[in-house]
Design a protein around this motif. Structure first.
Motif, PDB file in Angstrom:
ATOM      1  N   ALA A   1       0.837  -1.202   0.000  1.00  0.00           N
ATOM      2  CA  ALA A   1       0.000   0.000   0.000  1.00  0.00           C
ATOM      3  C   ALA A   1       0.874   1.255   0.000  1.00  0.00           C
ATOM      4  O   ALA A   1       0.591   2.213  -0.729  1.00  0.00           O
ATOM      5  CB  ALA A   1      -0.926  -0.004   1.209  1.00  0.00           C
ATOM      6  N   ARG A   2       1.946   1.241   0.794  1.00  0.00           N
ATOM      7  CA  ARG A   2       2.858   2.378   0.845  1.00  0.00           C
ATOM      8  C   ARG A   2       3.536   2.576  -0.515  1.00  0.00           C
ATOM      9  O   ARG A   2       3.642   3.697  -1.014  1.00  0.00           O
ATOM     10  CB  ARG A   2       3.910   2.140   1.939  1.00  0.00           C
ATOM     11  N   PHE A   3       3.935   1.477  -1.146  1.00  0.00           N
ATOM     12  CA  PHE A   3       4.604   1.554  -2.442  1.00  0.00           C
ATOM     13  C   PHE A   3       3.641   2.063  -3.519  1.00  0.00           C
ATOM     14  O   PHE A   3       4.011   2.899  -4.346  1.00  0.00           O
ATOM     15  CB  PHE A   3       5.168   0.180  -2.818  1.00  0.00           C
ATOM     16  N   GLU A   4       2.403   1.589  -3.516  1.00  0.00           N
ATOM     17  CA  GLU A   4       1.415   2.066  -4.498  1.00  0.00           C
ATOM     18  C   GLU A   4       1.149   3.553  -4.327  1.00  0.00           C
ATOM     19  O   GLU A   4       1.012   4.282  -5.313  1.00  0.00           O
ATOM     20  CB  GLU A   4       0.120   1.266  -4.381  1.00  0.00           C
ATOM     21  N   ALA A   5       1.078   4.024  -3.097  1.00  0.00           N
ATOM     22  CA  ALA A   5       0.885   5.456  -2.852  1.00  0.00           C
ATOM     23  C   ALA A   5       2.100   6.235  -3.373  1.00  0.00           C
ATOM     24  O   ALA A   5       1.950   7.301  -3.982  1.00  0.00           O
ATOM     25  CB  ALA A   5       0.684   5.716  -1.360  1.00  0.00           C
ATOM     26  N   PHE A   6       3.281   5.692  -3.146  1.00  0.00           N
ATOM     27  CA  PHE A   6       4.504   6.318  -3.653  1.00  0.00           C
ATOM     28  C   PHE A   6       4.456   6.423  -5.182  1.00  0.00           C
ATOM     29  O   PHE A   6       4.776   7.471  -5.747  1.00  0.00           O
ATOM     30  CB  PHE A   6       5.730   5.502  -3.194  1.00  0.00           C
ATOM     31  N   LEU A   7       4.059   5.352  -5.841  1.00  0.00           N
ATOM     32  CA  LEU A   7       3.984   5.351  -7.307  1.00  0.00           C
ATOM     33  C   LEU A   7       2.985   6.391  -7.818  1.00  0.00           C
ATOM     34  O   LEU A   7       3.262   7.102  -8.773  1.00  0.00           O
ATOM     35  CB  LEU A   7       3.606   3.962  -7.834  1.00  0.00           C
ATOM     36  N   ARG A   8       1.798   6.433  -7.205  1.00  0.00           N
ATOM     37  CA  ARG A   8       0.783   7.407  -7.630  1.00  0.00           C
ATOM     38  C   ARG A   8       1.296   8.837  -7.482  1.00  0.00           C
ATOM     39  O   ARG A   8       1.047   9.690  -8.315  1.00  0.00           O
ATOM     40  CB  ARG A   8      -0.505   7.230  -6.822  1.00  0.00           C
ATOM     41  N   GLU A   9       2.039   9.083  -6.426  1.00  0.00           N
ATOM     42  CA  GLU A   9       2.553  10.424  -6.164  1.00  0.00           C
ATOM     43  C   GLU A   9       3.732  10.767  -7.093  1.00  0.00           C
ATOM     44  O   GLU A   9       3.823  11.890  -7.593  1.00  0.00           O
ATOM     45  CB  GLU A   9       3.008  10.507  -4.697  1.00  0.00           C
ATOM     46  N   GLN A  10       4.610   9.821  -7.327  1.00  0.00           N
ATOM     47  CA  GLN A  10       5.849  10.100  -8.050  1.00  0.00           C
ATOM     48  C   GLN A  10       5.760   9.944  -9.569  1.00  0.00           C
ATOM     49  O   GLN A  10       6.575  10.511 -10.283  1.00  0.00           O
ATOM     50  CB  GLN A  10       6.972   9.184  -7.519  1.00  0.00           C
ATOM     51  N   ARG A  11       4.802   9.186 -10.063  1.00  0.00           N
ATOM     52  CA  ARG A  11       4.734   8.937 -11.506  1.00  0.00           C
ATOM     53  C   ARG A  11       4.633  10.225 -12.321  1.00  0.00           C
ATOM     54  O   ARG A  11       5.404  10.425 -13.268  1.00  0.00           O
ATOM     55  CB  ARG A  11       3.583   7.993 -11.851  1.00  0.00           C
ATOM     56  N   PRO A  12       3.699  11.144 -12.021  1.00  0.00           N
ATOM     57  CA  PRO A  12       3.622  12.381 -12.812  1.00  0.00           C
ATOM     58  C   PRO A  12       4.916  13.208 -12.736  1.00  0.00           C
ATOM     59  O   PRO A  12       5.340  13.800 -13.732  1.00  0.00           O
ATOM     60  CB  PRO A  12       2.448  13.153 -12.204  1.00  0.00           C
ATOM     61  N   VAL A  13       5.557  13.212 -11.573  1.00  0.00           N
ATOM     62  CA  VAL A  13       6.807  13.954 -11.402  1.00  0.00           C
ATOM     63  C   VAL A  13       7.895  13.324 -12.273  1.00  0.00           C
ATOM     64  O   VAL A  13       8.658  14.033 -12.945  1.00  0.00           O
ATOM     65  CB  VAL A  13       7.229  13.964  -9.903  1.00  0.00           C
ATOM     66  N   LEU A  14       7.944  12.003 -12.270  1.00  0.00           N
ATOM     67  CA  LEU A  14       8.946  11.290 -13.067  1.00  0.00           C
ATOM     68  C   LEU A  14       8.720  11.513 -14.564  1.00  0.00           C
ATOM     69  O   LEU A  14       9.660  11.739 -15.320  1.00  0.00           O
ATOM     70  CB  LEU A  14       8.916   9.797 -12.736  1.00  0.00           C
ATOM     71  N   VAL A  15       7.470  11.501 -14.996  1.00  0.00           N
ATOM     72  CA  VAL A  15       7.161  11.724 -16.419  1.00  0.00           C
ATOM     73  C   VAL A  15       7.599  13.132 -16.830  1.00  0.00           C
ATOM     74  O   VAL A  15       8.203  13.319 -17.896  1.00  0.00           O
ATOM     75  CB  VAL A  15       5.662  11.488 -16.713  1.00  0.00           C
ATOM     76  N   ARG A  16       7.329  14.138 -15.986  1.00  0.00           N
ATOM     77  CA  ARG A  16       7.768  15.502 -16.311  1.00  0.00           C
ATOM     78  C   ARG A  16       9.292  15.575 -16.386  1.00  0.00           C
ATOM     79  O   ARG A  16       9.851  16.223 -17.271  1.00  0.00           O
ATOM     80  CB  ARG A  16       7.229  16.499 -15.279  1.00  0.00           C
ATOM     81  N   PHE A  17       9.969  14.916 -15.443  1.00  0.00           N
ATOM     82  CA  PHE A  17      11.436  14.878 -15.433  1.00  0.00           C
ATOM     83  C   PHE A  17      11.953  14.271 -16.744  1.00  0.00           C
ATOM     84  O   PHE A  17      12.868  14.799 -17.367  1.00  0.00           O
ATOM     85  CB  PHE A  17      11.899  14.054 -14.223  1.00  0.00           C
ATOM     86  N   LEU A  18      11.374  13.177 -17.183  1.00  0.00           N
ATOM     87  CA  LEU A  18      11.817  12.502 -18.406  1.00  0.00           C
ATOM     88  C   LEU A  18      11.415  13.274 -19.659  1.00  0.00           C
ATOM     89  O   LEU A  18      12.130  13.240 -20.660  1.00  0.00           O
ATOM     90  CB  LEU A  18      11.254  11.081 -18.452  1.00  0.00           C
ATOM     91  N   ALA A  19      10.279  13.976 -19.609  1.00  0.00           N
ATOM     92  CA  ALA A  19       9.802  14.727 -20.774  1.00  0.00           C
ATOM     93  C   ALA A  19      10.763  15.862 -21.135  1.00  0.00           C
ATOM     94  O   ALA A  19      10.787  16.295 -22.287  1.00  0.00           O
ATOM     95  CB  ALA A  19       8.402  15.276 -20.515  1.00  0.00           C
ATOM     96  N   ARG A  20      11.559  16.309 -20.168  1.00  0.00           N
ATOM     97  CA  ARG A  20      12.570  17.324 -20.479  1.00  0.00           C
ATOM     98  C   ARG A  20      13.734  16.734 -21.274  1.00  0.00           C
ATOM     99  O   ARG A  20      14.505  17.465 -21.874  1.00  0.00           O
ATOM    100  CB  ARG A  20      13.091  17.968 -19.202  1.00  0.00           C
ATOM    101  N   ARG A  21      13.832  15.418 -21.275  1.00  0.00           N
ATOM    102  CA  ARG A  21      14.951  14.757 -21.953  1.00  0.00           C
ATOM    103  C   ARG A  21      14.524  14.025 -23.228  1.00  0.00           C
ATOM    104  O   ARG A  21      15.358  13.619 -24.012  1.00  0.00           O
ATOM    105  CB  ARG A  21      15.597  13.760 -20.991  1.00  0.00           C
TER     106      ARG A  21
END
Length: 194
Positions: free
Chosen positions: A24-44
């Motif tokens: 449950a903690r990991f799924e919450a982490f994924l939901r929170e971090q996925r959009p941030v990670l996509v934005r980070f990668l979209a710059r590259r």
């Protein structure tokens, strides 16, 4: 980086297959971090590739789910950069610029098949050749087909039919002359379509 992975492996080995709390903690982490990670990668890279690489990175990150969130975050970015580099190497080695997307270009791709008109013309021509062969005298037709279809030599045909090689030559000559004459005549249904 390797010390982080080593620590993750010892942490995950110490815990059972991942408790419900960790999941449950990991799924919450994924939901929170996925959009941030996509934005980070979209710059590259572009948006589509950023989503694909993020998905791959998060799947790879699943084996380290027992780590605390701050270590997961660092590891997530390292894995994402590695996945992005891997994708870049794969696209270079496969000459991705030379690939054609079938989704976008499907209608404009040339077909190796002849169009309908050409197929009909070919069928008519085959029928004309067949009819011309059927018009040959029986022995002449047999000798011609043994040579052209079966691939037999003149001497093999002579033995097969019980005739001389000279007779085979005459039959082939007669067949060719007759076929040439019949096929040079333009049928009344065919017109020039250019």
């Amino acid at each position: 980086m390797s010390s982080l992975q080593d620590e993750a492996m010892t942490d995950s080995a110490a815990t059972p297959e991942g408790s419900a709390h960790d999941d449950a903690r990991f799924e919450a982490f994924l939901r929170e971090q996925r959009p941030v990670l996509v934005r980070f990668l979209a710059r590259r890279t572009d948006e589509h590739d950023a989503n694909d690489v993020a998905q791959e990175a998060l799947v790879r990150l699943m084996r380290y789910r027992a780590l605390p969130a701050e270590k997961l975050t660092l590891l997530m970015y390292r894995i994402a950069l590695n996945a992005l580099n891997d994708a870049g190497r794969r696209s270079q080695s496969r000459q991705s610029a030379a690939h054609v997307s079938l989704d976008e270009e499907f209608d404009s791709l040339p077909s190796p098949e002849p169009d309908h008109e050409r197929r009909l013309d070919n069928q008519r021509e085959v029928e004309r050749v067949r009819a011309a062969i059927l018009q040959l005298p029986p022995r002449c037709r047999e000798v011609y087909l043994l040579n052209r279809i079966e691939g037999m030599s003149y001497s093999q045909i002579a033995r097969h039919c019980g005739v001389s090689v000279k007779a085979v030559e005459k039959h082939i000559g007669r067949a060719l002359q007759s076929l040439r004459r019949d096929l040079q005549q333009v049928p009344a249904t065919t017109t020039d379509r250019t």
